[in-house]
Scaffold this motif. Structure first.
Motif, short mmCIF file in Angstrom:
data_model
loop_
_atom_site.label_atom_id
_atom_site.label_comp_id
_atom_site.label_asym_id
_atom_site.label_seq_id
_atom_site.Cartn_x
_atom_site.Cartn_y
_atom_site.Cartn_z
N GLU A 10 0.87 -1.29 0.10
CA GLU A 10 0.15 -0.01 -0.05
C GLU A 10 0.83 0.96 -0.12
O GLU A 10 1.05 1.90 -0.56
N GLY A 11 1.60 1.17 0.60
CA GLY A 11 2.87 2.56 0.91
C GLY A 11 3.89 2.63 -0.32
O GLY A 11 3.90 3.90 -1.01
N ALA A 12 4.37 1.36 -0.53
CA ALA A 12 4.10 1.52 -2.46
C ALA A 12 3.34 2.03 -3.33
O ALA A 12 3.40 3.30 -4.17
N ALA A 13 2.62 1.81 -3.16
CA ALA A 13 1.46 1.82 -3.98
C ALA A 13 1.19 3.67 -4.40
O ALA A 13 1.00 4.34 -5.48
N GLU A 14 1.33 3.74 -2.78
CA GLU A 14 0.71 5.89 -2.58
C GLU A 14 1.89 6.29 -3.35
O GLU A 14 2.20 7.35 -4.26
N ALA A 15 3.67 6.03 -3.59
CA ALA A 15 4.74 5.99 -3.36
C ALA A 15 4.66 6.55 -5.16
O ALA A 15 5.12 7.00 -5.45
N VAL A 16 4.46 5.53 -6.30
CA VAL A 16 3.74 5.37 -7.36
C VAL A 16 3.32 6.57 -7.96
O VAL A 16 3.32 6.88 -9.27
N MET A 17 1.94 6.26 -7.36
CA MET A 17 0.59 7.16 -7.28
C MET A 17 1.11 8.82 -6.86
O MET A 17 0.93 8.94 -8.78
N GLY A 21 1.72 11.31 -10.36
CA GLY A 21 1.32 13.17 -10.52
C GLY A 21 -0.71 12.21 -10.38
O GLY A 21 -1.35 13.03 -10.73
N ALA A 22 -0.72 11.62 -10.60
CA ALA A 22 -2.06 10.84 -9.33
C ALA A 22 -3.35 10.87 -8.57
O ALA A 22 -1.84 11.31 -7.56
N THR A 23 -4.11 11.92 -8.55
CA THR A 23 -4.50 12.07 -6.89
C THR A 23 -5.63 11.01 -6.40
O THR A 23 -6.16 10.57 -5.53
N HIS A 24 -5.49 8.99 -7.26
CA HIS A 24 -6.76 8.83 -6.74
C HIS A 24 -6.43 6.97 -7.95
O HIS A 24 -5.50 7.44 -8.92
N ARG A 25 -6.75 6.24 -7.26
CA ARG A 25 -6.29 5.09 -7.54
C ARG A 25 -7.38 3.61 -7.79
O ARG A 25 -8.00 4.07 -7.06
N LEU A 26 -7.13 2.99 -7.94
CA LEU A 26 -8.07 1.59 -8.85
C LEU A 26 -7.48 0.29 -7.95
O LEU A 26 -5.56 0.43 -8.67
N THR A 27 -6.96 0.11 -7.22
CA THR A 27 -6.11 -1.22 -7.24
C THR A 27 -7.10 -2.31 -6.40
O THR A 27 -8.55 -2.47 -6.07
N VAL A 28 -6.26 -3.93 -7.38
CA VAL A 28 -7.02 -5.52 -7.33
C VAL A 28 -5.90 -5.80 -5.82
O VAL A 28 -5.05 -5.82 -6.33
N VAL A 29 -6.32 -6.30 -5.27
CA VAL A 29 -5.81 -7.44 -4.40
C VAL A 29 -5.47 -8.73 -5.07
O VAL A 29 -6.51 -9.03 -4.95
N ALA A 30 -4.27 -8.56 -5.45
CA ALA A 30 -4.23 -9.93 -6.87
C ALA A 30 -3.57 -11.15 -6.22
O ALA A 30 -3.79 -12.11 -6.17
N GLY A 31 -3.24 -11.04 -5.29
CA GLY A 31 -2.87 -12.35 -3.99
C GLY A 31 -2.65 -11.81 -2.33
O GLY A 31 -2.19 -10.54 -1.71
N ALA A 44 3.84 6.92 -18.32
CA ALA A 44 4.44 6.44 -17.02
C ALA A 44 5.38 7.85 -16.40
O ALA A 44 6.31 7.68 -16.97
N PRO A 45 5.00 6.84 -14.52
CA PRO A 45 6.08 7.50 -13.93
C PRO A 45 7.79 6.36 -13.42
O PRO A 45 7.51 5.53 -14.22
N VAL A 46 8.27 7.60 -13.49
CA VAL A 46 10.21 7.49 -13.44
C VAL A 46 10.56 7.00 -12.52
O VAL A 46 10.46 8.10 -11.56
N LEU A 47 10.20 5.83 -12.00
CA LEU A 47 10.90 5.21 -10.15
C LEU A 47 12.16 4.34 -10.37
O LEU A 47 12.65 3.82 -11.02
N LYS A 48 12.93 5.02 -9.71
CA LYS A 48 14.55 4.39 -9.93
C LYS A 48 14.63 2.97 -8.57
O LYS A 48 15.08 2.06 -8.46
N ASP A 49 14.06 3.22 -7.23
CA ASP A 49 13.92 2.57 -6.11
C ASP A 49 12.72 3.43 -5.57
O ASP A 49 11.90 4.06 -5.48
#
Length: 192
Positions: A10-17, A21-31, A44-49
């Protein structure tokens, strides 16, 4: 996103979002250790880590519009994730647009190994500095000056490493630039 506890995901999803530059997201728990996340973004966001989330691995698809774009983006991310798994890559973040060629080249692991051996010869087992110099040289359109600047090293060091690479390669770099660059990209994603 995969590979960690739900809180880390969840924390990583927030960081990617945020990076997108997004303010909301759709999340599906895949496992138990995987989330699929979509958010409205034009690029696509640019993240190195993902600082603070060292166990999380993120695969990012190309942005798209409507249902077809949504589907393609998901399939892109899934392919990037399969490639990371196939190569046992230590890389934390993979954008499909950055790994598309490597994913294609490594779809058949046996052929990928043959391609690496045939293309790189003894450069396959050379020191990382020499391999990185050659890859940077290819990326910098065969400019030793730009390669030296990018690597923060002296131009003579670049020339020495390129000469060493030519000794190790089955064919001179000048005759096989594209294939050598592609093979070194595979190694970059596979590196341990």
């Amino acid at each position: 996103m995969a590979g960690a506890a739900t809180g880390d995901l969840e924390g990583a999803a927030e960081a990617v979002m945020r990076a997108a530059g997004a303010t909301h997201r759709l999340t599906v728990v895949a496992g138990a250790a995987a989330l699929w996340v979509w958010f409205p973004a034009g690029t696509a966001p640019v993240l190195k880590d993902l600082a603070g989330h060292p166990e999380v691995r993120v695969a990012i698809g190309r942005p798209g519009a409507d249902v077809d774009g949504f589907r393609r983006s998901h399939l892109d991310a899934a392919e990037a994730q399969r490639m990371l798994t196939r190569l046992t890559s230590p890389q934390q973040v993979a954008r499909y647009e950055d790994v598309q060629l490597v994913a294609l080249l490594t779809a058949d692991p046996t052929q990928a190994e043959e391609f690496l051996a045939d293309t790189l010869g003894d450069l396959l087992h050379a020191d990382t500095a020499t391999q990185l110099t050659v890859l940077t040289y290819v990326r910098e359109q065969c400019s030793t000056t730009r390669t030296a600047e990018r690597l923060y090293t002296h131009r003579n060091t670049v020339l020495r490493r390129l000469a060493r690479a030519d000794e190790l390669l089955p064919r001179p770099l000048a005759e096989n630039v594209v294939a050598v660059g592609a093979a070194l990209e595979v190694l970059r994603w596979r590196r341990t």
